[in-house]
Each structure stands twice: as C-alpha cells, then as structure tokens.
Design an enzyme around this catalytic site. Structure first.
Site, PDB file in Angstrom:
ATOM      1  N   PRO A 173       0.840  -1.197   0.000  1.00 14.30           N
ATOM      2  CA  PRO A 173       0.000   0.000   0.000  1.00 14.30           C
ATOM      3  C   PRO A 173       0.877   1.251   0.000  1.00 14.30           C
ATOM      4  O   PRO A 173       1.946   1.267   0.612  1.00 14.30           O
ATOM      5  CB  PRO A 173      -0.810  -0.123   1.291  1.00 14.30           C
ATOM      6  CG  PRO A 173      -0.082  -1.097   2.135  1.00 14.30           C
ATOM      7  CD  PRO A 173       0.732  -1.962   1.226  1.00 14.30           C
ATOM      8  N   HIS A 174       0.437   2.256  -0.724  1.00  9.17           N
ATOM      9  CA  HIS A 174       1.227   3.484  -0.810  1.00  9.17           C
ATOM     10  C   HIS A 174       0.302   4.657  -1.091  1.00  9.17           C
ATOM     11  O   HIS A 174      -0.774   4.491  -1.642  1.00  9.17           O
ATOM     12  CB  HIS A 174       2.303   3.376  -1.898  1.00  9.17           C
ATOM     13  CG  HIS A 174       1.763   2.985  -3.229  1.00  9.17           C
ATOM     14  ND1 HIS A 174       1.467   1.675  -3.553  1.00  9.17           N
ATOM     15  CD2 HIS A 174       1.455   3.713  -4.310  1.00  9.17           C
ATOM     16  CE1 HIS A 174       1.005   1.623  -4.782  1.00  9.17           C
ATOM     17  NE2 HIS A 174       0.974   2.844  -5.272  1.00  9.17           N
TER      18      HIS A 174
END
Length: 154
Positions: free
Chosen positions: A65-66
């Site tokens: 996730p980013h």
C-alpha cells in the site's frame, strides 16, 4: 536509494491478528504517527483513497500500500508482518502477511517510484520473504529488509 533510508527501526512491527484491511490501515496510521510524526487519520485516509483505485496486494502474500500526502516531507516506509494472513484482494487472490507501506510527499515524483520499485524488488525475493516469515522480532525484520541489496539498484 536503500531501504534503510526510508524505513526506521521503529516503523517495523509484527501483529498477531488483524481482522480487516481497514484495521490494517489503522495500524499503519498509528505506526506512521509514532515513527514519523504523521497524522494517523491523514495516513489512513490517503491509503484508503489509493486502495480505492485498485488493490495493492501484489501476490505471494505481499502487499505494497502506498499514498502521497501533503504532510509528508520525504518518502517513509512502514513494515508489518502479520502472524495470520489477511484477505487483501491481491492479484493472485491469496491473503497477505507481509505489508510494506510507503508514504510520500505529494510532489515526490521519481523518489516515490524509486522507493516503490526498490521495495517491490526486495519483496519479490523468495529467500527474503522466507526469512521475514520465519522471524517475528522487529529488529531482526528491519535488519533483513535493510541488509538485502536487490540486483538492480533503484
């Protein structure tokens, strides 16, 4: 760029149980606050918003996730190892147990992409993932992540 430049030892944690993706993002937000002083609600919202564009589960039990945030001054990493894998809508439909989140400034440009490529290459290495899964001590996990040098530097 090296993982040690973006991942503080305090931003590495093993979690025994996580019940949902939303709870996972809350855990990431809390760790971003304690390790980097970021607003946890802003981190959670940014990760959820990015996840809405498409799942960040890349397969083989790994999620990346980013998100970009106005409050971030440079690229920051957060690593969680889950003792019990969590369904994550991954590309291979397998649950995840290794999560490396990246938070970057809104204007990070190429630095965000370099960090994402570096983390992706690192966690594509089956030997590294096996070592991460075999250890639960945060200091050991940090060492495993920061000592590995992918063959193609970012």
């Amino acid at each position: 760029m090296e993982i040690g430049q973006i991942l503080q030892p305090s931003a590495v944690k093993t979690i025994s149980s996580c019940t949902s993706k939303k709870r996972l993002f809350h855990d990431l937000g809390e760790l971003a606050e304690t390790s980097y002083g970021l607003n946890p609600s802003a981190v959670i919202d940014a990760l959820i918003q990015r996840e809405g564009l498409g799942p960040t589960g890349v397969g083989q039990g790994v999620a990346l996730p980013h998100a970009r945030m106005a409050d971030a001054t440079d690229v920051k990493g957060i690593f969680l190892r889950l003792e019990k894998a969590l369904p994550f809508d991954s590309v291979d439909r397998q649950p995840v147990d290794l999560i490396f989140a990246l938070i970057a400034p809104e204007n990070a440009g190429v630095d965000h992409l370099k960090a994402l490529a570096l983390v992706s290459r690192t966690l594509r290495d089956n030997a590294i993932c096996a070592k991460l899964r075999a250890n639960s001590e945060p200091a050991t996990l940090h060492t495993i992540l920061t000592e590995f040098q992918p063959s193609q530097a970012a």
